[in-house]
Design an enzyme around this catalytic site. Structure first.
Site, PDB file in Angstrom:
ATOM      1  N   LYS A  76       0.867  -1.182   0.000  1.00 27.78           N
ATOM      2  CA  LYS A  76       0.000   0.000   0.000  1.00 27.78           C
ATOM      3  C   LYS A  76       0.904   1.232   0.000  1.00 27.78           C
ATOM      4  O   LYS A  76       1.929   1.251   0.693  1.00 27.78           O
ATOM      5  CB  LYS A  76      -0.883  -0.031   1.250  1.00 27.78           C
ATOM      6  CG  LYS A  76      -1.924   1.076   1.326  1.00 27.78           C
ATOM      7  CD  LYS A  76      -2.824   0.897   2.562  1.00 27.78           C
ATOM      8  CE  LYS A  76      -3.931   1.928   2.639  1.00 27.78           C
ATOM      9  NZ  LYS A  76      -4.805   1.734   3.816  1.00 27.78           N
ATOM     10  N   SER A 151      -9.688   1.811   2.697  1.00 28.87           N
ATOM     11  CA  SER A 151      -8.816   2.573   1.850  1.00 28.87           C
ATOM     12  C   SER A 151      -7.779   1.732   1.105  1.00 28.87           C
ATOM     13  O   SER A 151      -7.173   2.216   0.149  1.00 28.87           O
ATOM     14  CB  SER A 151      -8.072   3.609   2.697  1.00 28.87           C
ATOM     15  OG  SER A 151      -7.292   2.965   3.681  1.00 28.87           O
ATOM     16  N   SER A 175     -10.140  -0.640   6.793  1.00 35.37           N
ATOM     17  CA  SER A 175      -9.509  -0.530   5.473  1.00 35.37           C
ATOM     18  C   SER A 175      -8.774  -1.748   4.951  1.00 35.37           C
ATOM     19  O   SER A 175      -8.339  -1.748   3.798  1.00 35.37           O
ATOM     20  CB  SER A 175      -8.542   0.647   5.450  1.00 35.37           C
ATOM     21  OG  SER A 175      -9.254   1.831   5.295  1.00 35.37           O
TER      22      SER A 175
HETATM   23  N1  GLN Z   1     -13.365   4.320   6.181  1.00 36.40           N
HETATM   24  C1  GLN Z   1     -12.747   4.700   7.408  1.00 36.40           C
HETATM   25  C2  GLN Z   1     -12.267   6.123   7.307  1.00 36.40           C
HETATM   26  O1  GLN Z   1     -12.511   6.724   6.324  1.00 36.40           O
HETATM   27  C3  GLN Z   1     -11.623   3.767   7.754  1.00 36.40           C
HETATM   28  C4  GLN Z   1     -10.444   3.972   6.903  1.00 36.40           C
HETATM   29  C5  GLN Z   1      -9.276   3.117   7.322  1.00 36.40           C
HETATM   30  O2  GLN Z   1      -9.432   2.081   7.943  1.00 36.40           O
HETATM   31  N2  GLN Z   1      -8.094   3.591   7.001  1.00 36.40           N
HETATM   32  O3  GLN Z   1     -11.681   6.660   8.187  1.00 36.40           O
END
Ligand code: GLN
Length: 490
Positions: A76, A151, A175
């Protein structure tokens, strides 16, 4: 070969049936054929990958048995990689070349993994769809007009479409698990502290955790063996006795106590997902598990608490991007103030700015008690809910997401998007390990079952998930890449 699991590739390499050079070449060809449609990679490192592959083959010939020797991986794009661009999905880091490797990257490299490149993601890991990436949305290999989740959407899409054998991701509120569910792969968010955060570009430091996205629970165990462990560069990493997470994969599930939270099977859940998850649980019952309903009374509060705590921490973490030290700087600033303001205004995307504003507001003198302190109290209540539940059960199971992958550009407002994480977010507040495994199809799209265990009980999660994958084949289903390409043309 590229469709094989890490365990299978490792055996094939050891038996001399293939080489790392051949494998790496094959994945690079798959990337060349499909990355334009999927946009899963922000950066592809073809030359350095081939050099690493040659070195891996030489090391094997010289007798090395490193566990991931010669197996291609994607990271990532928020893991710092020495000499390779690390953007965190943001314009503000469009030209940032890290001078060092994240601990996770370093450990995987030391284990012999070959880095193919860096994957697409929501900007600073804020999002559930990959749509907030400055580098364009990544697409779901099962249907190119659907999101891959976020994400870590690029990593999930890359694994699902065989653009790499395995990938890293991070999970602050879901995410790893949500994109794994949307793309039909296996994803593990370890307990907070299990994996070092050193060199991971921070979103919300008390919630962020790195983990593997891969094809099977067995692969997740192999990867966690390498990724886990205390790191003196991260004071929140935990010192625990070294564990071999593959050792207990085949333990019997006889007598396993499963809890189904009644709050995870109510309004808002797609009924077809509910049926798929209940059928999956029935498979575990056939293997000897016992199932009961449990209560997590504060579930409804988790999202609200998260959306105070995560932005608060993000507003502090993102203050370092100021146009001075690294990344984007606005043109012709008239003075220092102008440079800060315009570099940040031009460098950050909309969702990131929204979170910085919410976080700054929640932490400001007059509002700290009303928002931040209250959110921390809710966090405690959520943690206690799980602790109470784990007095009676060994694992908690439910759906990973309320719906299958949604269409691109279909989320009309941020709050609807925030609700996507309704089943995943509480675990980050509580620091618990969680996994998503493929558990069926709804509307032709894969869906995930979430498994949760006590702090540091990753071995239990992996055991249950592996046993489930011995009696089901949801994880073996593959998207047809040409068919998904047609969907979009139509
Ligand atoms: N969707 C959540 C956010 O926008 C979690 C994102 C994540 O786990 N990085 O914060």
């Amino acid at each position: 070969m590229i469709e094989k699991t890490v365990a299978e590739l490792s055996a094939a390499l050891a038996a001399g049936e293939t080489t790392s050079v051949a494998l790496t070449q094959a994945y690079l060809e798959q990337i060349a054929a499909h990355n334009e449609a999927l946009n899963a990679f922000i950066t592809v490192c073809a030359d350095s990958a081939m050099a690493q592959a040659r070195a891996a083959d030489e090391a094997r010939a010289a007798g090395s048995t490193a566990p991931l020797l010669g197996i291609p991986i994607a990271h990532k794009d928020l893991f710092c990689t020495a000499g390779v661009k690390t953007t965190s999905g943001s314009k503000i880091l469009h030209n940032f070349i890290s001078p060092y490797d994240a601990t996770v990257v370093e450990r995987l490299q030391a284990a012999g993994a070959v880095m193919l490149g860096k994957t697409n993601m929501d900007e600073f890991a804020m999002g559930s769809s990959n749509e907030s990436s400055y580098y364009g949305v990544a697409r779901n290999p099962w249907s190119l007009d659907r999101v891959p989740g976020g994400s870590s959407g690029g990593s999930a899409a890359a694994v699902a479409a065989d653009l790499c054998a395995m990938a890293t991701g991070t999970d602050t509120g879901g995410s790893i698990r949500q994109p794994a569910a949307f793309c039909g792969i296996t994803g593990l968010k370890p307990s907070y502290g299990r994996v070092s955060r050193w060199g991971m570009i921070a979103y919300a430091s008390s919630l962020d955790q790195a983990g593997p996205l891969c094809k099977t629970a067995e692969d997740a165990a192999i990867l966690l063996n390498v990724m886990a462990g205390v790191d003196d560069k991260d004071s929140t990493s935990i010192s625990l006795p070294a564990e071999d997470f593959t050792a207990t994969l085949n333990d019997s599930l006889k007598g396993l106590r499963i809890g189904l939270p009644k709050q995870h099977f109510t309004r808002g859940l797609n009924p077809a997902i509910e049926s798929a998850v209940r059928l999956a649980v029935a498979e575990l019952e056939k293997l000897g598990a016992e199932v009961k309903e449990i209560d997590l009374p504060n579930s409804d509060l988790a999202i609200s608490a998260y959306y105070v705590i995560a932005p608060a921490e993000a507003s502090a973490n993102l203050s370092r991007f100021d146009g001075v030290r690294y990344g984007y700087r606005c043109e012709n600033p008239v003075d220092l103030e102008d440079m800060y303001k315009r570099s940040r205004s031009e460098g950050f995307g909309e969702e990131v700015k929204r979170r910085i504003m919410i976080g700054t507001y929640a932490l400001s003198a007059g509002f700290y008690d009303a928002y931040y302190r209250k959110a921390q109290k809710i966090r405690r209540l959520v943690k206690e809910d799980y602790a109470r539940a784990f007095e009676d059960v060994d694992v908690i199971i439910g759906p990973t997401t309320p719906s299958p992958a949604f269409a691109l550009n279909s989320m009309k407002d941020s709050v609807t998007m925030y609700l996507e994480d309704i089943y995943t977010i509480a675990l980050n507040l509580a620091g618990l390990p969680g996994m998503s495994v493929p558990a069926g199809f709804v509307e032709g799209l894969p869906i995930g079952m979430q498994l949760v265990a006590k702090d540091y009980a990753e071995a239990k999660l992996l055991n249950v998930a592996h046993q489930f994958q011995q009696v089901t084949d949801w994880h073996k289903q593959k998207p047809s890449l040409t068919a998904s390409a047609k969907t979009t043309e139509a």
